[in-house]
Write an enzyme that holds these catalytic residues in place. Structure first.
Site, PDB file in Angstrom:
ATOM      1  N   ASN A   1       1.019  -1.070   0.114  1.00  0.00           N
ATOM      2  CA  ASN A   1       0.195   0.071   0.047  1.00  0.00           C
ATOM      3  C   ASN A   1       1.142   0.910   0.193  1.00  0.00           C
ATOM      4  OD1 ASN A   1       0.425   0.013   2.441  1.00  0.00           O
ATOM      5  ND2 ASN A   1      -0.893  -0.677   3.758  1.00  0.00           N
ATOM      6  N   GLU A  42       3.527   1.761   2.812  1.00  0.00           N
ATOM      7  CA  GLU A  42       4.808   0.419   3.039  1.00  0.00           C
ATOM      8  C   GLU A  42       5.925   0.787   1.763  1.00  0.00           C
ATOM      9  OE1 GLU A  42       1.794  -3.335   4.335  1.00  0.00           O
ATOM     10  OE2 GLU A  42       1.445  -3.292   1.987  1.00  0.00           O
ATOM     11  N   ASP A  74      -5.893  -7.915   2.619  1.00  0.00           N
ATOM     12  CA  ASP A  74      -5.627  -9.955   2.069  1.00  0.00           C
ATOM     13  C   ASP A  74      -6.625  -9.757   0.735  1.00  0.00           C
ATOM     14  OD1 ASP A  74      -4.646  -9.967   4.021  1.00  0.00           O
ATOM     15  OD2 ASP A  74      -6.311  -9.792   5.738  1.00  0.00           O
TER      16      ASP A  74
END
Length: 309
Positions: A195, A198, A263
């Protein structure tokens, strides 16, 4: 023209990473505690869901994939709950039970449909269990089409470089949801799905889209990735490959809860690639799945009917 039809093939996914149990305590908030300026929650209902890498496997089976899960839990009640939830969903369970640690638990207290508090219980797995897990990974690898490495920086993926190397040798498609400030251990994976925060940890901040593209492409090349998929919440997603930069705007109708959205995205991407979809089509479908799941409370899944109906 994008192919947004449901996949005909049921791919086999092996999900490896930090396995967690997500616990939800729902209650009413009607007063402030006399002991401290905090709300008092009277718990009326409890729920338990698979979290972390286990939530990736749960999302994959919701979309029709056959999934195996390799990870570490404690020899405790929470580990038993994780095992039962996996069995109930027909996820092939390859859990290593570690007597030295407790199962990772994220306990969320919800009042009036809002998360008031999250309490985490976690400890890194022992070295002997991690060695056993790597051996098991090498044994399981040939049986699966796509490998998903779900890194939550809880210690289960210290051997990730060896896993990627073994997967590459067998020509497997390897997807990684990364964590931390050093992505070099993910070198050689097929696709990385960071993302914005990150990616910023690794390449630094950017001021313009051109600046971002340069940094993302330099990272992709240095890590020898086929693609880097940047998830950008309300800005959608951007897919960086050697030949193209593809931006897909968000489709979220309303953002209710972003927990577990990453996820869902990687599980959908892996399932669609395993079923034979092209990378741009798989990304477009994963983007749609992410847009649906953020409208649900807690770690949730998306069904085939919601995605393709």
């Amino acid at each position: 023209m994008n192919d947004m039809t449901p996949p005909q093939k049921s791919p086999r996914l092996l999900v490896v990473g930090d396995v967690m149990l997500d616990r939800y305590w729902f209650g009413e908030v009607s007063r402030i505690s006399p002991e401290a300026p905090v709300p008092v929650v009277r718990v009326e209902r409890r729920e338990e869901r698979l979290g972390g890498a286990a939530n990736v496997a749960r999302n994959a089976v919701a979309l029709g994939a056959q999934a195996g899960l390799l990870g570490v839990v404690g020899t405790d009640e929470a580990g038993d709950v994780v095992q039962k939830l996996l069995t109930d969903l027909y996820i092939d369970s390859f859990l290593n039970r570690d007597t030295a640690v407790s199962t990772i638990i994220k306990l969320r207290v919800i009042g009036r449909q809002q998360q008031l508090l999250r309490i985490d219980f976690e400890a890194p797995p022992s070295e002997s269990v991690l060695r056993d897990k790597l051996t098991q990974f090498n044994t399981l690898l040939p049986q699966y089409d796509v490998i998903v490495l779900s890194d939550y920086a809880k210690g289960s993926l210290v051997n990730v470089a060896h896993m990627i190397e073994a997967g590459r040798r067998l020509g497997k498609c390897i997807l990684v949801d990364p964590k931390g400030e050093d992505f070099t251990r993910y070198k050689g994976a097929s696709i990385l799905t960071p993302n914005k925060s990150e990616l910023r940890h690794v390449v630094g901040s950017w001021k313009t889209e051109v600046d971002l593209t340069t940094k993302a492409q330099n990272l992709r090349r240095s890590l020898e990735l086929e693609a880097l998929l940047l998830t950008r919440s309300e800005e959608g997603m951007t897919l960086y490959t050697e030949s193209d930069v593809l931006h897909i705007p968000t489709v979220a109708r309303e953002v209710f809860d972003v927990s577990g959205a990453g996820d869902t995205v990687i599980a959908t991407l892996a399932t669609m690639l395993g079923a034979g979809k092209s990378l741009p089509d798989a990304v477009a479908i994963a983007n749609r799945a992410g847009g649906i799941v953020v409208g649900k409370l807690g770690t949730a899944t998306v069904t085939k009917e919601e995605l393709f109906g």
